[in-house]
Design a protein around this motif. Structure first.
Motif, PDB file in Angstrom:
ATOM      1  N   GLN A   1       0.818  -1.208   0.000  1.00 18.88           N
ATOM      2  CA  GLN A   1       0.000   0.000   0.000  1.00 18.88           C
ATOM      3  C   GLN A   1       0.850   1.256   0.000  1.00 18.88           C
ATOM      4  OE1 GLN A   1      -2.521  -0.482   3.405  1.00 18.88           O
ATOM      5  NE2 GLN A   1      -3.781  -2.084   2.457  1.00 18.88           N
ATOM      6  N   ARG A   2       1.942   1.260   0.768  1.00 12.81           N
ATOM      7  CA  ARG A   2       2.834   2.420   0.769  1.00 12.81           C
ATOM      8  C   ARG A   2       3.450   2.634  -0.602  1.00 12.81           C
ATOM      9  NH1 ARG A   2       8.787   2.553   3.335  1.00 12.81           N
ATOM     10  NH2 ARG A   2       9.062   1.364   1.401  1.00 12.81           N
ATOM     11  N   THR A   3       3.884   1.550  -1.219  1.00 19.17           N
ATOM     12  CA  THR A   3       4.498   1.660  -2.543  1.00 19.17           C
ATOM     13  C   THR A   3       3.505   2.191  -3.566  1.00 19.17           C
ATOM     14  OG1 THR A   3       5.961  -0.186  -2.002  1.00 19.17           O
ATOM     15  CG2 THR A   3       5.718   0.372  -4.330  1.00 19.17           C
ATOM     16  N   GLN A   4       2.290   1.651  -3.533  1.00 18.48           N
ATOM     17  CA  GLN A   4       1.284   2.089  -4.494  1.00 18.48           C
ATOM     18  C   GLN A   4       0.897   3.549  -4.272  1.00 18.48           C
ATOM     19  OE1 GLN A   4      -1.920  -0.710  -4.057  1.00 18.48           O
ATOM     20  NE2 GLN A   4      -0.912  -2.293  -5.287  1.00 18.48           N
ATOM     21  N   MET A   5       0.761   3.947  -3.003  1.00 17.51           N
ATOM     22  CA  MET A   5       0.356   5.317  -2.722  1.00 17.51           C
ATOM     23  C   MET A   5       1.411   6.314  -3.183  1.00 17.51           C
ATOM     24  SD  MET A   5      -0.376   7.105   0.963  1.00 17.51           S
ATOM     25  CE  MET A   5       1.363   7.001   1.354  1.00 17.51           C
ATOM     26  N   LEU A   6       2.685   6.093  -2.768  1.00 14.83           N
ATOM     27  CA  LEU A   6       3.728   7.031  -3.140  1.00 14.83           C
ATOM     28  C   LEU A   6       3.989   7.020  -4.639  1.00 14.83           C
ATOM     29  CD1 LEU A   6       6.261   6.524  -0.215  1.00 14.83           C
ATOM     30  CD2 LEU A   6       4.666   8.403  -0.558  1.00 14.83           C
ATOM     31  N   SER A   7       3.919   5.825  -5.229  1.00 13.64           N
ATOM     32  CA  SER A   7       4.132   5.762  -6.677  1.00 13.64           C
ATOM     33  C   SER A   7       3.016   6.480  -7.415  1.00 13.64           C
ATOM     34  CB  SER A   7       4.213   4.299  -7.126  1.00 13.64           C
ATOM     35  OG  SER A   7       5.305   3.654  -6.534  1.00 13.64           O
ATOM     36  N   GLY A   8       1.783   6.288  -6.946  1.00 21.30           N
ATOM     37  CA  GLY A   8       0.657   6.949  -7.614  1.00 21.30           C
ATOM     38  C   GLY A   8       0.728   8.458  -7.486  1.00 21.30           C
ATOM     39  N   VAL A   9       1.022   8.953  -6.273  1.00 20.55           N
ATOM     40  CA  VAL A   9       1.098  10.404  -6.085  1.00 20.55           C
ATOM     41  C   VAL A   9       2.228  10.992  -6.925  1.00 20.55           C
ATOM     42  CG1 VAL A   9       1.592  12.218  -4.408  1.00 20.55           C
ATOM     43  CG2 VAL A   9       0.053  10.340  -3.802  1.00 20.55           C
ATOM     44  N   SER A  10       3.392  10.347  -6.891  1.00 15.10           N
ATOM     45  CA  SER A  10       4.528  10.866  -7.638  1.00 15.10           C
ATOM     46  C   SER A  10       4.269  10.832  -9.136  1.00 15.10           C
ATOM     47  CB  SER A  10       5.784  10.046  -7.306  1.00 15.10           C
ATOM     48  OG  SER A  10       6.055  10.099  -5.928  1.00 15.10           O
TER      49      SER A  10
ATOM     50  N   GLU B   1      13.570  21.383  -9.020  1.00 17.88           N
ATOM     51  CA  GLU B   1      13.669  20.926  -7.633  1.00 17.88           C
ATOM     52  C   GLU B   1      12.505  20.015  -7.278  1.00 17.88           C
ATOM     53  OE1 GLU B   1      15.210  20.577  -3.736  1.00 17.88           O
ATOM     54  OE2 GLU B   1      16.060  21.227  -5.649  1.00 17.88           O
ATOM     55  N   MET B   2      11.299  20.386  -7.740  1.00 15.95           N
ATOM     56  CA  MET B   2      10.140  19.519  -7.488  1.00 15.95           C
ATOM     57  C   MET B   2      10.305  18.169  -8.185  1.00 15.95           C
ATOM     58  SD  MET B   2       7.084  22.353  -7.872  1.00 15.95           S
ATOM     59  CE  MET B   2       5.814  21.142  -7.577  1.00 15.95           C
ATOM     60  N   GLN B   3      10.883  18.213  -9.401  1.00 16.58           N
ATOM     61  CA  GLN B   3      11.118  16.965 -10.122  1.00 16.58           C
ATOM     62  C   GLN B   3      12.097  16.073  -9.366  1.00 16.58           C
ATOM     63  OE1 GLN B   3       9.607  16.139 -13.232  1.00 16.58           O
ATOM     64  NE2 GLN B   3      10.418  14.109 -12.690  1.00 16.58           N
ATOM     65  N   ARG B   4      13.131  16.684  -8.815  1.00 16.80           N
ATOM     66  CA  ARG B   4      14.113  15.917  -8.055  1.00 16.80           C
ATOM     67  C   ARG B   4      13.486  15.314  -6.797  1.00 16.80           C
ATOM     68  NH1 ARG B   4      17.651  16.849  -4.031  1.00 16.80           N
ATOM     69  NH2 ARG B   4      16.968  19.018  -3.812  1.00 16.80           N
ATOM     70  N   LEU B   5      12.629  16.071  -6.136  1.00 14.53           N
ATOM     71  CA  LEU B   5      11.946  15.543  -4.952  1.00 14.53           C
ATOM     72  C   LEU B   5      11.041  14.375  -5.309  1.00 14.53           C
ATOM     73  CD1 LEU B   5      11.035  18.852  -3.066  1.00 14.53           C
ATOM     74  CD2 LEU B   5      12.941  17.295  -2.618  1.00 14.53           C
ATOM     75  N   LEU B   6      10.364  14.497  -6.447  1.00 13.05           N
ATOM     76  CA  LEU B   6       9.502  13.394  -6.879  1.00 13.05           C
ATOM     77  C   LEU B   6      10.318  12.137  -7.168  1.00 13.05           C
ATOM     78  CD1 LEU B   6       6.861  15.071  -9.219  1.00 13.05           C
ATOM     79  CD2 LEU B   6       6.493  14.043  -6.975  1.00 13.05           C
ATOM     80  N   ASP B   7      11.492  12.315  -7.776  1.00 13.62           N
ATOM     81  CA  ASP B   7      12.344  11.157  -8.027  1.00 13.62           C
ATOM     82  C   ASP B   7      12.782  10.503  -6.712  1.00 13.62           C
ATOM     83  OD1 ASP B   7      12.138  11.598 -10.725  1.00 13.62           O
ATOM     84  OD2 ASP B   7      13.998  12.761 -10.861  1.00 13.62           O
ATOM     85  N   ALA B   8      13.073  11.330  -5.706  1.00 15.45           N
ATOM     86  CA  ALA B   8      13.444  10.777  -4.401  1.00 15.45           C
ATOM     87  C   ALA B   8      12.284  10.026  -3.764  1.00 15.45           C
ATOM     88  CB  ALA B   8      13.923  11.895  -3.477  1.00 15.45           C
ATOM     89  N   PHE B   9      11.065  10.586  -3.908  1.00 11.58           N
ATOM     90  CA  PHE B   9       9.882   9.891  -3.388  1.00 11.58           C
ATOM     91  C   PHE B   9       9.698   8.546  -4.073  1.00 11.58           C
ATOM     92  CE2 PHE B   9       7.854  14.179  -2.161  1.00 11.58           C
ATOM     93  CZ  PHE B   9       8.449  14.123  -0.923  1.00 11.58           C
ATOM     94  N   LEU B  10       9.921   8.504  -5.392  1.00 12.38           N
ATOM     95  CA  LEU B  10       9.775   7.248  -6.116  1.00 12.38           C
ATOM     96  C   LEU B  10      10.799   6.216  -5.644  1.00 12.38           C
ATOM     97  CD1 LEU B  10       9.028   8.411  -9.766  1.00 12.38           C
ATOM     98  CD2 LEU B  10       7.500   7.187  -8.218  1.00 12.38           C
TER      99      LEU B  10
END
Length: 438
Positions: free
Chosen positions: A233-242, A273-282
């Motif tokens: 669920q954590r993987t799906q949630m963060l992947s979906g948001v990102s 910077e937002m793109q880099r943060l999204l990559d880190a979240f992924l």
């Protein structure tokens, strides 16, 4: 007061079970053997020897009444024949200087003690290898030798009870251990399944054994399923948001590209910077979910990561590669962990050094840098997700999202290992160790 015994106790469950089974059996056999020897064998031998001494005393009285050696033998013969004894007069030179008896002959010691107790004048007592006993006594015709078979004064086979007891004790111990092994096998299977899950592997497991073991096994399966659902669920949630945020970011980039370059440059930096943060979240959302554990050469994996870092212009050196072999790892996850450590090292310092030590018991991947390091009181906090320690490192080089060490920590724990942070003795900066048990 018994803490010192722990160093000598078995570590495994089978070893402790064997000790629990064998120790009482051995103790009981020792106690029973001692009581049998002291209270039964000694009493029987004493009584039989006393009867033999009584016959010897009567025979010596007949010898004292005789006028010659031949008459003495004739008078003593009726008494001695009842006990299977014979009388001889060998002469003074035939008397041994001391008694002859084996050091381990317990019943022989009892025979000698009883004879000398009731016949203090006895010259010598010999217990020969041919099971004959010779007793030398003084008489008016010189030394008198009375010989008889040992079976007249000792039990024929005193060891039979002990041998029988040992045999059946061993037999019952083997039977009990085989039964107990069937009871311990479900516990060991549960332990292996839990250990494998702690190292990121899922092995088939079905609860079996006693009711309590089945209950523990069922609770483990429920826990494993719940943890797997939470990770998914954590993987799906963060992947979906990102993933969903990438589309508006792309539109923002296209829109900013049509604006004047001077006005759009600050906004483009924010979007990057937002793109880099999204990559880190992924990266954090993927965690250790990429691939299944497989046999991996950790030296080759780290060497490839170092080569890639060098091609990217980073000052990374490979210091030591000790040990050969393979380890069960998720290669993609482990490579990401090493790359994160290398990225942090060259980001906050000027150089990084990597070493790999593989032993029979563990794998250690160490990354050191010459940066400011992390204070000892903040190292535990540093591995938590979304924790930023830039003031302790070097914020001027750009702030992070606080997921680098958290990802490495997750990867290490998923492999049944740990991430340890300390200060580098040689470079003076941070020393990060990924330690995984084999």
């Amino acid at each position: 007061m018994f803490m010192w015994l722990k160093h000598y106790m078995p570590r495994s469950l089978y070893g402790r079970a064997a000790l629990i089974l064998v120790l009482p059996v051995v103790a009981v056999q020792l106690v029973v053997s001692f009581l049998f020897i002291r209270n039964h064998l000694e009493d029987v031998t004493t009584q039989m020897t006393f009867n033999a001494v009584s016959a010897i005393e009567v025979a010596m009285q007949r010898v004292a009444e005789a006028e010659s050696e031949a008459q003495a033998q004739a008078l003593a013969a009726p008494t001695l024949s009842v006990f299977g004894m014979s009388l001889e007069f060998p002469g003074p030179g035939a008397v041994p200087a001391q008694d002859l008896i084996g050091w381990d002959d317990f019943s022989g010691s009892v025979v000698r003690r009883v004879i000398r107790l009731y016949r203090p004048e006895t010259l010598a007592v010999l217990l020969l290898d041919n099971k004959e006993i010779e007793v030398f006594l003084p008489s008016k015709f010189g030394p008198a030798e009375i010989s008889f078979n040992r079976r007249r004064v000792t039990v024929t086979a005193p060891h039979q009870l002990i041998v029988t007891m040992v045999f059946f004790g061993l037999l019952m111990t083997v039977i009990a251990f085989l039964y107990l092994r069937n009871q311990l096998r479900p516990i060991t299977r549960l332990a292996r399944a839990a250990q494998a899950f702690g190292r990121g592997r899922v092995v088939p497991y079905t609860p079996a054994g006693a009711t309590e073991v089945r209950a523990a096994g069922g609770a483990f399966l429920d826990m494993r399923a719940r943890i797997e659902r939470q990770i998914e669920q954590r993987t799906q949630m963060l992947s979906g948001v990102s993933h969903d945020l990438r589309t508006p970011l792309t539109r923002m980039k296209l829109g900013l590209a049509m604006i004047d370059e001077d006005e759009a440059e600050p906004l483009l930096r924010d979007v990057d910077e937002m793109q880099r943060l999204l990559d880190a979240f992924l990266d954090f959302s993927r965690g250790v979910a990429e691939g299944e554990p497989e046999e991996v050469d950790p030296g080759a994996l780290v060497e490839q990561a170092v080569e890639d870092a060098r091609r990217g212009g980073r000052a990374v050196t490979l210091a030591a590669m000790q040990g050969e072999g393979t380890v069960m790892l998720r290669p993609l996850s482990m490579r990401r962990a090493v790359e994160n450590l290398l990225g942090n090292a060259v980001r906050y310092g000027t150089q990084a050094r990597v070493s790999v030590i593989l032993t029979d018991k563990s794998l250690r991947i160490r990354v050191e840098d010459d940066g400011p390091g992390i204070p000892a009181d903040r190292r535990e906090e540093a591995v938590k997700p979304f924790t930023r320690l830039d003031p302790a490192r070097n914020q001027n080089l750009g702030g992070g999202v606080g997921l680098g060490l958290a990802i490495v920590n997750d990867v290490a724990r998923a492999h049944g290992g740990v991430l340890r942070l300390s200060q580098s003795e040689d470079l003076g900066g941070l020393c990060a160790d990924i330690v995984i048990a084999r």
